[in-house]
Design a protein around this motif. Structure first.
Motif: not given
Length: 241
Positions: A5-11, A40-48, A73-80
């Motif tokens: 998993c990865i985490v995306i948050d500006d806080e 995060a998208i740049a990371y996913l596009q590079e690493t898969g 397109n880069y994950c099985h599950f997207l959780v907000y």
């Protein structure tokens, strides 16, 4: 079964809190964290691919909803993970797999992970099954024939159809050899050795020069177009003294 998993948050404090929760769940492996969706998208596009993306919604420049089409397109599950309850309709409109309200409790988080874990097992099982067999169209309307990949000895092009030779016989289906070759790319045991033949390495007995000899006694010429790739593969898997 471990899910990446990865985490995306500006806080930063929200990233820290979610990272601590992830660390308490043995079935999760946190790969990285990001302060905005673009990085995060740049990371996913590079690493898969990753299994789960935990993303905030309200972020500057690119919010989590707008980024959903790309991230999914880069994950099985997207959780907000958000402090705003009113975003729920938009989140599920973006086909989110979960919606956790901040501050996220240990109970709500582990319940969501358990639910995703069960779905993940179904995905893995389906992928495993898909790599064990295929269906081809039979000679009659609405007729389909199941063939195990492990039973295929070789495949032969015959004008506008192919003949699939198996350990128990053969089956004919109206598809081109190139289309079949593309289908078999997910398997590392099938090699096209000339314009008319695809062989399974499971049944390759030996190679003598430009001749591939199959265990059932058949022999086929290795075409010049396919020779270098095929022989390079064999050399990489040859026992060296």
């Amino acid at each position: 079964m471990i899910m990446s998993c990865i985490v995306i948050d500006d806080e930063p404090h929200a990233v820290d809190e979610l990272s601590e929760l992830i660390a308490q769940v043995p079935s999760l492996n946190l790969l990285s964290t990001f302060s905005d969706a673009r990085h995060a998208i740049a990371y996913l596009q590079e690493t898969g691919h990753v299994d789960i993306i935990f993303s905030d919604i309200s972020m500057a420049v690119l919010n989590g909803i707008d980024a959903a089409d790309i991230m999914s397109n880069y994950c099985h599950f997207l959780v907000y993970v958000t402090a705003h309850r009113e975003y729920a309709p938009e989140a599920f409109g973006a086909k989110a797999d979960g919606y956790l309200l901040k501050p996220v409790t240990y109970l709500s988080f582990t319940q969501k992970i358990e639910d995703l874990g069960n779905k993940f097992q179904d995905i893995i099982k389906l992928q495993r099954d898909e790599n064990q067999f295929l269906f081809i169209k039979g000679g009659q309307k609405s007729s389909f024939i199941k063939i195990k990949y492990s039973d295929i000895v070789y495949i032969e092009a015959m004008l506008n159809y192919i003949m699939i030779h198996t350990t128990t016989g053969h089956e004919i289906t109206y598809i081109g050899l190139k289309a079949m070759e593309d289908k078999l790319q997910v398997m590392d045991v099938f090699f096209r050795i000339n314009k008319s033949i695809i062989i399974s390495l499971n049944y390759l007995d030996r190679v003598d020069g430009n001749i591939a000899r199959i265990a059932n006694g058949k022999s086929y010429q290795i075409g010049e177009k396919y020779k270098s790739v095929f022989l390079d593969f064999l050399k990489k898997h040859t026992l060296k003294s």
